[in-house]
Design a protein around this motif. Structure first.
Motif, PDB file in Angstrom:
ATOM      1  N   ALA A  45       0.804  -1.225   0.000  1.00  0.00           N
ATOM      2  CA  ALA A  45       0.000   0.000   0.000  1.00  0.00           C
ATOM      3  C   ALA A  45       0.839   1.279   0.000  1.00  0.00           C
ATOM      4  CB  ALA A  45      -0.970  -0.008   1.181  1.00  0.00           C
ATOM      5  N   PRO A  46       1.930   1.371   0.776  1.00  0.00           N
ATOM      6  CA  PRO A  46       2.712   2.617   0.759  1.00  0.00           C
ATOM      7  C   PRO A  46       3.339   2.930  -0.588  1.00  0.00           C
ATOM      8  CG  PRO A  46       3.237   1.304   2.704  1.00  0.00           C
ATOM      9  CD  PRO A  46       2.418   0.433   1.798  1.00  0.00           C
ATOM     10  N   TYR A  47       3.418   1.925  -1.473  1.00  0.00           N
ATOM     11  CA  TYR A  47       3.996   2.136  -2.797  1.00  0.00           C
ATOM     12  C   TYR A  47       2.923   2.315  -3.864  1.00  0.00           C
ATOM     13  CZ  TYR A  47       7.979   0.364  -0.207  1.00  0.00           C
ATOM     14  OH  TYR A  47       8.951   0.202   0.738  1.00  0.00           O
ATOM     15  N   ILE A  48       1.752   1.703  -3.654  1.00  0.00           N
ATOM     16  CA  ILE A  48       0.641   1.840  -4.603  1.00  0.00           C
ATOM     17  C   ILE A  48      -0.047   3.196  -4.454  1.00  0.00           C
ATOM     18  CG2 ILE A  48      -1.637   0.939  -5.270  1.00  0.00           C
ATOM     19  CD1 ILE A  48      -0.697  -1.831  -4.354  1.00  0.00           C
ATOM     20  N   LEU A  49      -0.291   3.598  -3.222  1.00  0.00           N
ATOM     21  CA  LEU A  49      -1.176   4.738  -2.955  1.00  0.00           C
ATOM     22  C   LEU A  49      -0.637   6.101  -3.392  1.00  0.00           C
ATOM     23  CD1 LEU A  49      -2.548   3.647   0.529  1.00  0.00           C
ATOM     24  CD2 LEU A  49      -3.758   3.592  -1.663  1.00  0.00           C
ATOM     25  N   PRO A  50       0.649   6.406  -3.241  1.00  0.00           N
ATOM     26  CA  PRO A  50       1.087   7.762  -3.600  1.00  0.00           C
ATOM     27  C   PRO A  50       0.767   8.154  -5.037  1.00  0.00           C
ATOM     28  CG  PRO A  50       2.757   6.698  -2.268  1.00  0.00           C
ATOM     29  CD  PRO A  50       1.734   5.646  -2.585  1.00  0.00           C
ATOM     30  N   TYR A  51       0.897   7.223  -5.981  1.00  0.00           N
ATOM     31  CA  TYR A  51       0.548   7.541  -7.361  1.00  0.00           C
ATOM     32  C   TYR A  51      -0.960   7.424  -7.590  1.00  0.00           C
ATOM     33  CZ  TYR A  51       0.495   7.563 -12.456  1.00  0.00           C
ATOM     34  OH  TYR A  51       0.231   7.880 -13.776  1.00  0.00           O
ATOM     35  N   ALA A  52      -1.613   6.520  -6.871  1.00  0.00           N
ATOM     36  CA  ALA A  52      -3.033   6.241  -7.123  1.00  0.00           C
ATOM     37  C   ALA A  52      -3.957   7.371  -6.675  1.00  0.00           C
ATOM     38  CB  ALA A  52      -3.435   4.946  -6.421  1.00  0.00           C
ATOM     39  N   SER A  88     -16.904  11.967 -10.007  1.00  0.00           N
ATOM     40  CA  SER A  88     -17.637  11.744 -11.254  1.00  0.00           C
ATOM     41  C   SER A  88     -16.837  12.249 -12.445  1.00  0.00           C
ATOM     42  CB  SER A  88     -18.992  12.443 -11.209  1.00  0.00           C
ATOM     43  OG  SER A  88     -19.808  11.866 -10.204  1.00  0.00           O
ATOM     44  N   SER A  89     -16.958  11.525 -13.537  1.00  0.00           N
ATOM     45  CA  SER A  89     -16.396  11.942 -14.819  1.00  0.00           C
ATOM     46  C   SER A  89     -17.357  11.473 -15.895  1.00  0.00           C
ATOM     47  CB  SER A  89     -15.011  11.327 -15.040  1.00  0.00           C
ATOM     48  OG  SER A  89     -14.482  11.723 -16.289  1.00  0.00           O
ATOM     49  N   GLY A  90     -17.999  12.425 -16.563  1.00  0.00           N
ATOM     50  CA  GLY A  90     -19.056  12.060 -17.495  1.00  0.00           C
ATOM     51  C   GLY A  90     -20.203  11.418 -16.746  1.00  0.00           C
ATOM     52  N   LYS A  91     -20.626  10.247 -17.190  1.00  0.00           N
ATOM     53  CA  LYS A  91     -21.736   9.546 -16.549  1.00  0.00           C
ATOM     54  C   LYS A  91     -21.271   8.540 -15.502  1.00  0.00           C
ATOM     55  CE  LYS A  91     -24.746   9.902 -20.634  1.00  0.00           C
ATOM     56  NZ  LYS A  91     -25.548   9.153 -21.643  1.00  0.00           N
ATOM     57  N   LEU A  92     -19.967   8.490 -15.273  1.00  0.00           N
ATOM     58  CA  LEU A  92     -19.419   7.487 -14.370  1.00  0.00           C
ATOM     59  C   LEU A  92     -19.034   8.096 -13.031  1.00  0.00           C
ATOM     60  CD1 LEU A  92     -17.125   5.614 -16.924  1.00  0.00           C
ATOM     61  CD2 LEU A  92     -19.347   4.856 -16.062  1.00  0.00           C
ATOM     62  N   ASN A  93     -19.204   7.306 -11.987  1.00  0.00           N
ATOM     63  CA  ASN A  93     -18.799   7.701 -10.642  1.00  0.00           C
ATOM     64  C   ASN A  93     -17.698   6.737 -10.193  1.00  0.00           C
ATOM     65  OD1 ASN A  93     -18.859   9.143  -8.183  1.00  0.00           O
ATOM     66  ND2 ASN A  93     -20.133   7.558  -7.259  1.00  0.00           N
ATOM     67  N   TYR A  94     -16.466   7.207 -10.275  1.00  0.00           N
ATOM     68  CA  TYR A  94     -15.308   6.364 -10.017  1.00  0.00           C
ATOM     69  C   TYR A  94     -14.942   6.345  -8.533  1.00  0.00           C
ATOM     70  CZ  TYR A  94     -14.054   6.469 -15.039  1.00  0.00           C
ATOM     71  OH  TYR A  94     -14.031   6.345 -16.400  1.00  0.00           O
ATOM     72  N   ILE A  95     -14.425   5.217  -8.086  1.00  0.00           N
ATOM     73  CA  ILE A  95     -13.773   5.166  -6.784  1.00  0.00           C
ATOM     74  C   ILE A  95     -12.402   5.819  -6.902  1.00  0.00           C
ATOM     75  CG2 ILE A  95     -12.605   3.569  -5.197  1.00  0.00           C
ATOM     76  CD1 ILE A  95     -15.010   1.761  -5.357  1.00  0.00           C
ATOM     77  N   LEU A  96     -12.002   6.536  -5.856  1.00  0.00           N
ATOM     78  CA  LEU A  96     -10.662   7.089  -5.759  1.00  0.00           C
ATOM     79  C   LEU A  96      -9.890   6.264  -4.725  1.00  0.00           C
ATOM     80  CD1 LEU A  96     -11.468  10.921  -5.709  1.00  0.00           C
ATOM     81  CD2 LEU A  96     -10.891   9.478  -7.682  1.00  0.00           C
ATOM     82  N   LEU A  97      -8.769   5.740  -5.130  1.00  0.00           N
ATOM     83  CA  LEU A  97      -7.974   4.863  -4.274  1.00  0.00           C
ATOM     84  C   LEU A  97      -7.077   5.734  -3.391  1.00  0.00           C
ATOM     85  CD1 LEU A  97      -7.305   1.998  -3.523  1.00  0.00           C
ATOM     86  CD2 LEU A  97      -5.793   1.853  -5.495  1.00  0.00           C
ATOM     87  N   GLU A  98      -7.685   6.247  -2.297  1.00  0.00           N
ATOM     88  CA  GLU A  98      -7.043   7.267  -1.490  1.00  0.00           C
ATOM     89  C   GLU A  98      -6.261   6.725  -0.302  1.00  0.00           C
ATOM     90  OE1 GLU A  98      -7.993  11.176  -2.252  1.00  0.00           O
ATOM     91  OE2 GLU A  98      -7.374   9.691  -3.729  1.00  0.00           O
ATOM     92  N   ASN A  99      -6.580   5.529   0.158  1.00  0.00           N
ATOM     93  CA  ASN A  99      -5.982   5.063   1.408  1.00  0.00           C
ATOM     94  C   ASN A  99      -5.997   3.539   1.479  1.00  0.00           C
ATOM     95  OD1 ASN A  99      -8.731   4.428   2.180  1.00  0.00           O
ATOM     96  ND2 ASN A  99      -8.977   6.596   2.647  1.00  0.00           N
TER      97      ASN A  99
END
Length: 304
Positions: A45-52, A88-99
């Motif tokens: 997680a500490p390596y995935i999250l900073p860019y995500a 949201s982007s267009g008609k989609l509601n995306y998850i944000l991988l914040e933590n």
């Protein structure tokens, strides 16, 4: 890592997350269970999250593990906890991988791959890198390596440089950190120019042909994937393939004949990170992201 009960609850950063069917085998060839895989993810997680963070997430889920049926998911499920961020982007509601809790909650849904947008939710339409996806048409990773090194050589002729990572599957991907002030239309012009240059320089090695059956043995240089609404596998995400490979950032001097993406897996990545650190930090926190104005000015003159 030990057998666990039919359902377990883990606490990640003050969030309690129920892990259903923790003993379910997700990667059958190495007998890797959901529980074991989630333990690997918490370490990554500490390596995935900073860019995500702040990027639109596309999930690929394998409810029954590798070898079973899978499906893409861009829209956030209706049952997500209220502490998971979306955009949201267009008609989609995306998850944000914040933590890390979000990462583990998604892992419980057997989301084995995490694909991220090239732009951020708070500055949509402005990519943070130039990105090139380099894929073989036949099983010959040495040709992919040669293409990646040629790509770097061409980038340096343009006073640019980047970081290379394995796709976790069969290819390599090159990221060039840029100031996020250029819309996709402008970055596409530069990507197309570089792709044409490389394909013209080495027509025996590189192709821009999208149809696999027309490529022969040439390496496909994909500059088209870098666009709004599209995504690429996150650094340090697993891939749903035998051995649980990980999309792994490399140093350029590691690109030597005989290298294989299958060398980088959930069972090898932790030791690698402890010994070599994270080359992708040059993308996540670039000392001086590149401006593209000189190249765009050159292309404008060339067009006239």
């Amino acid at each position: 890592m030990g057998k666990v009960s039919k359902a377990s609850t883990v606490q990640i950063e003050e969030r309690e997350i129920r892990i259903s069917n923790p003993d379910k085998v997700l990667f059958p060839d190495i007998s890797l269970t959901k529980w074991d895989w989630i333990l690997h993810l918490t370490r990554l997680a500490p390596y995935i999250l900073p860019y995500a963070r702040r990027r639109f997430l596309t999930m690929i889920r394998w409810p029954h593990g590798v070898g079973g049926e899978s499906f893409y998911q861009k829209n956030a499920p209706s049952h997500i906890p209220d502490w998971i961020s979306t955009a949201s982007s267009g008609k989609l509601n995306y998850i944000l991988l914040e933590n890390a809790p979000t990462l583990v909650w998604l892992a419980n849904l057997a989301c084995l791959e995490y694909h991220l947008s090239f732009d951020r939710a708070d500055d949509p339409g402005m990519p943070t890198e130039l990105v090139f996806d380099i894929d073989p048409s036949v099983e010959d990773f040495d040709r992919v390596i040669e293409t990646a090194l040629l790509t770097r050589e061409a980038l340096r002729e343009l006073d640019l440089d980047g970081v290379v990572k394995t796709s976790g599957a069969t290819g390599l991907q090159v990221y060039v950190p840029i100031q996020p002030i250029y819309p996709f239309e402008q970055t596409r012009r530069i990507s197309h120019f570089l792709a044409d240059y490389l394909a013209g320089r080495r027509p025996d090695l590189i192709t821009l042909e999208r149809k696999v059956d027309k490529r022969g043995e040439k390496v496909y240089f994909d500059y088209l994937q870098h666009w709004r609404g599209k995504s690429l596998i996150a650094p340090y995400s697993t891939r749903a393939r035998p051995g649980a490979p990980v999309s792994t950032p490399l140093t350029w001097d590691e690109l030597k004949p005989g290298l294989t993406p299958q060398a980088f897996t959930v069972n090898t990545i932790h030791k690698r990170l402890s010994l070599k650190g994270d080359p992708f930090q040059k993308v996540v926190q670039p000392a001086s992201p590149y401006r593209l104005d000189p190249i765009l000015a050159f292309l404008n003159r060339k067009k006239r």
